[in-house]
Design a protein around this motif. Structure first.
Motif, mmCIF file in Angstrom:
data_model
loop_
_atom_site.group_PDB
_atom_site.id
_atom_site.type_symbol
_atom_site.label_atom_id
_atom_site.label_comp_id
_atom_site.label_asym_id
_atom_site.label_seq_id
_atom_site.Cartn_x
_atom_site.Cartn_y
_atom_site.Cartn_z
ATOM 1 N N TRP A 1 -11.323 -0.731 -41.980
ATOM 2 C CA TRP A 1 -11.405 0.126 -40.801
ATOM 3 C C TRP A 1 -12.338 1.293 -41.072
ATOM 4 N N ARG A 2 -13.200 1.588 -40.100
ATOM 5 C CA ARG A 2 -14.102 2.726 -40.187
ATOM 6 C C ARG A 2 -13.488 3.928 -39.470
ATOM 7 N N PRO A 3 -13.875 5.137 -39.856
ATOM 8 C CA PRO A 3 -13.290 6.322 -39.207
ATOM 9 C C PRO A 3 -13.469 6.338 -37.698
ATOM 10 N N GLU A 4 -14.568 5.765 -37.219
ATOM 11 C CA GLU A 4 -14.846 5.802 -35.784
ATOM 12 C C GLU A 4 -14.187 4.674 -35.006
ATOM 13 N N ASP A 5 -13.524 3.745 -35.662
ATOM 14 C CA ASP A 5 -12.853 2.659 -34.960
ATOM 15 C C ASP A 5 -11.720 3.197 -34.088
ATOM 16 N N PRO A 6 -11.481 2.569 -32.939
ATOM 17 C CA PRO A 6 -10.402 3.056 -32.058
ATOM 18 C C PRO A 6 -9.032 2.873 -32.694
ATOM 19 N N VAL A 7 -8.166 3.838 -32.482
ATOM 20 C CA VAL A 7 -6.812 3.755 -33.033
ATOM 21 C C VAL A 7 -5.909 3.029 -32.048
ATOM 22 N N SER A 8 -4.914 2.345 -32.595
ATOM 23 C CA SER A 8 -3.943 1.623 -31.780
ATOM 24 C C SER A 8 -2.707 1.353 -32.631
ATOM 25 N N PRO A 9 -1.907 2.381 -32.896
ATOM 26 C CA PRO A 9 -0.791 2.251 -33.837
ATOM 27 C C PRO A 9 0.278 1.285 -33.359
ATOM 28 N N VAL B 1 -2.538 4.490 -38.167
ATOM 29 C CA VAL B 1 -3.062 4.740 -36.819
ATOM 30 C C VAL B 1 -3.775 3.502 -36.276
ATOM 31 N N PHE B 2 -4.055 2.513 -37.147
ATOM 32 C CA PHE B 2 -4.718 1.283 -36.723
ATOM 33 C C PHE B 2 -3.701 0.162 -36.519
ATOM 34 N N GLU B 3 -4.091 -0.828 -35.706
ATOM 35 C CA GLU B 3 -3.166 -1.927 -35.420
ATOM 36 C C GLU B 3 -3.201 -3.008 -36.486
ATOM 37 N N GLY B 4 -4.156 -2.960 -37.394
ATOM 38 C CA GLY B 4 -4.070 -3.766 -38.599
ATOM 39 C C GLY B 4 -4.431 -5.223 -38.484
ATOM 40 N N SER B 5 -5.297 -5.578 -37.549
ATOM 41 C CA SER B 5 -5.731 -6.962 -37.455
ATOM 42 C C SER B 5 -7.017 -7.164 -38.258
ATOM 43 N N GLY B 6 -7.422 -8.416 -38.413
ATOM 44 C CA GLY B 6 -8.679 -8.726 -39.064
ATOM 45 C C GLY B 6 -8.649 -8.512 -40.571
#
Length: 280
Positions: A109-117, A100-105
């Motif tokens: 990832w924390r649960p509250e981080d914004p998702v950007s698949p 669900v995350f865009e995978g940069s950095g």
């Protein structure tokens, strides 16, 4: 605890069956996730004390051509399950993914981080999370990564198969994550379900193995455990193109799960040795 589990033959469902043999496991014939109403009906009929959804569309590359189907299975069906659980005032536990995350950095990832698949599979899973939350009932979304076991098709079984044919492999080394034993996910879900029945915890959590490693590093550990002499050369993901783009950073921050449920990330290396021993 009267537990209903969606899923019967996958890695996680098999692990849950081993840890909770008295639970009711529903296969596709009993509850077809392409027909979400059947999932809600199954919950109303069984009247369990908690529900775990261990079923999903997981063909990441094929989802690029079957996004509508993936979304029905990974989003519409869990939404129907969650609403049925909300109506019955019972907790619903749903398994999601680092995709669900865009995978940069490089930071976990924390649960509250914004998702950007990045891909259709990730979009379907993110939509499933939103549907579960929108149902308004007691729920836990457990994101995990790089699941492995002695059951089914996964990275460990794939590497061991390749080792029978080749003594040198190129494996991606710039995608980093936490391999996670299916049995550890099962045990975490069961502990969470018991706590939630008692009114404790809920929300979105992360659970992944430690320490973080690349696919190439994971492969080397697999061959070390199996005693197979296979040389692993690390390559960038760009040199191994796939239909669906994968995140480079799949690290997950698991601190909130430990805070709410006392569940710590498992050391994947210890369980890997057991899995490999059972396969070679």
């Amino acid at each position: 605890m009267s537990l209903l589990v969606f899923g019967s033959t996958g890695q996680l469902a098999a692990a849950l069956r081993s840890s909770a043999p008295d639970a009711l496991f529903l296969n596709r014939e009993a509850a077809d996730l392409t027909k979400p109403d059947t999932c809600a009906a199954a919950i109303h009929a069984a009247q369990p004390s908690a529900v775990i959804n261990a079923a999903a569309y997981t063909a990441v590359d094929r989802a690029e051509e079957e996004e509508a189907l993936a979304t029905t299975i990974n989003a519409t069906a869990p939404g129907a399950m969650a609403r049925a659980c909300a109506d019955a005032s019972i907790p619903f536990l749903h398994v999601s993914t680092d995709y669900v995350f865009e995978g940069s950095g490089q930071h976990p990832w924390r649960p509250e981080d914004p998702v950007s698949p990045l891909n259709a599979y990730g979009r379907s899973k993110a939509a499933g999370e939103a549907a579960v939350r929108a149902a308004g009932g007691a729920h836990a979304i457990l994101r995990t990564s790089w699941v492995f076991s002695a059951t089914g098709r996964n990275f460990v079984t794939a590497m061991l198969e390749l080792a029978q044919k080749r003594d040198q492999l190129n494996v991606v080394d710039d995608q980093i994550g936490g391999p996670t034993p299916a049995c550890a996910i099962a045990q975490a879900l069961l502990k969470m379900a018991e706590a939630m029945i008692a009114g404790q915890g809920g929300g979105t959590y992360h659970f992944a193995g430690a320490p973080f490693v690349s696919w190439a590093g994971f492969a080397r550990e697999i061959f070390a455990c199996s005693g197979q002499n296979v040389a692993v050369s690390g390559i960038p993901a760009s040199a191994y193109p796939t239909t669906a783009q994968r995140p480079l950073n799949s690290r997950l921050d698991c601190t909130s799960l430990e805070a709410d449920f006392g569940i710590q990330p498992p050391d994947w290396r210890a369980k890997l040795a057991e899995v490999v021993e059972g396969l070679v």
